[in-house]
Design an enzyme around this catalytic site. Structure first.
Site, short mmCIF file in Angstrom:
data_model
loop_
_atom_site.label_atom_id
_atom_site.label_comp_id
_atom_site.label_asym_id
_atom_site.label_seq_id
_atom_site.Cartn_x
_atom_site.Cartn_y
_atom_site.Cartn_z
N GLU A 32 -0.55 -8.21 2.28
CA GLU A 32 -1.90 -8.77 2.26
C GLU A 32 -2.47 -8.63 3.66
OE1 GLU A 32 -5.36 -10.12 1.38
OE2 GLU A 32 -4.31 -11.14 3.01
N SER A 33 -3.47 -7.77 3.80
CA SER A 33 -3.91 -7.36 5.14
C SER A 33 -4.47 -8.52 5.95
CB SER A 33 -4.96 -6.24 5.03
OG SER A 33 -6.09 -6.67 4.30
N CYS A 82 -0.90 1.10 2.48
CA CYS A 82 -1.74 0.12 1.79
C CYS A 82 -2.34 -0.88 2.80
CB CYS A 82 -0.96 -0.58 0.68
SG CYS A 82 -2.03 -1.42 -0.53
N ILE A 104 -1.44 -0.25 -5.59
CA ILE A 104 -1.44 -1.67 -5.95
C ILE A 104 -2.51 -2.38 -5.13
CG2 ILE A 104 -0.08 -3.78 -6.10
CD1 ILE A 104 2.44 -1.97 -6.05
N HIS A 158 1.98 3.35 -1.88
CA HIS A 158 3.27 2.83 -1.44
C HIS A 158 4.38 3.86 -1.66
CE1 HIS A 158 2.03 -1.47 -1.05
NE2 HIS A 158 1.13 -1.12 -1.95
N GLU A 191 7.14 3.91 -0.30
CA GLU A 191 8.43 3.24 -0.12
C GLU A 191 9.03 2.71 -1.42
OE1 GLU A 191 5.29 0.05 0.30
OE2 GLU A 191 5.51 2.14 0.92
#
Length: 216
Positions: free
Chosen positions: A66-67, A97, A155, A196, A198
């Site tokens: 969550e940025s 993201c 996402i 993402h 990862e």
């Protein structure tokens, strides 16, 4: 995921010991997945929560999460200005993201008190693809990645609305309502993706970054 619960990784293979030391910002987000991917690419990942830990790494990964929460934690942990300084000094970085949002020079649709790092000259729109229910996967042609397209998981993802001079576009959405939207970029030694890599088991984007760090 609460990143503070992730144990500090150890480099127990020869390739990891000889590889670059790459920090993973461990304040919030999908830290564990980046650590595992970096280890598999021969890097030595370490968790970064303090200025002293930031100063000891060759490069840094800013994970998804969550940025706005991460930006507040960067201030709380007194990491915001040291991280900006390291980026200005040429430290390689990779953001996925939320990490892409943090690396932007301008962010749209965010809180007025949210901070960003200006690691890449770009304008990013936060949550551009919609809410959690609008998450999706697709295959992306990705410049510099061989052996076929990259499987991309989006996402609550951002996209890039503007890139400055010197920013290379590495991937765009190939089809659908968002066709043509920019979702991966690179400026010098700083890489960012809307998606993402990862979480898919495809290590090619991480290998690209590890190779970039080795070259730097």
């Amino acid at each position: 995921m609460n990143a503070t619960s992730v144990a500090a990784p150890t480099a127990d293979t020869g390739s990891a010991r000889s590889g670059p030391t790459i920090g993973v910002l461990a304040l919030q987000g999908d830290v564990r997945e980046h650590v595992a991917a970096l280890e598999r690419c021969g890097a030595r990942p370490v968790l970064v929560r303090r200025e002293s830990e930031l100063g000891a790494v060759d490069a840094l990964v800013l994970p998804g999460g969550e940025s706005t929460a991460i930006s507040k934690l960067l201030e709380a942990f007194e990491l915001l200005e040291p991280l900006r300084a390291r980026l200005r000094d040429g430290m390689p970085a990779f953001g996925s993201c939320a990490g892409m949002i943090l690396l932007a020079s301008e962010v749209l649709d965010t809180r007025p008190d949210a901070q960003h790092l200006s690691g890449i000259d770009m304008t990013v729109r936060r949550n551009a693809f919609g809410r959690q229910v609008d998450s999706f996967e697709t295959d992306l042609p990705f410049a510099g990645v061989t052996d076929g397209p990259v499987r991309a998981v989006f996402i609550r993802a951002p996209w890039v609305e503007r890139v400055g001079e010197g920013v290379d576009v590495l991937a765009t959405v190939p089809h659908g309502p968002a066709a043509g939207r920019i979702v991966a970029v690179r400026q010098g030694k700083v890489l960012a993706t809307s998606f993402h890599p990862e979480v898919t088991g495809d290590l090619r984007v991480h290998r690209m970054f590890v190779d970039l760090v080795r070259a730097a």
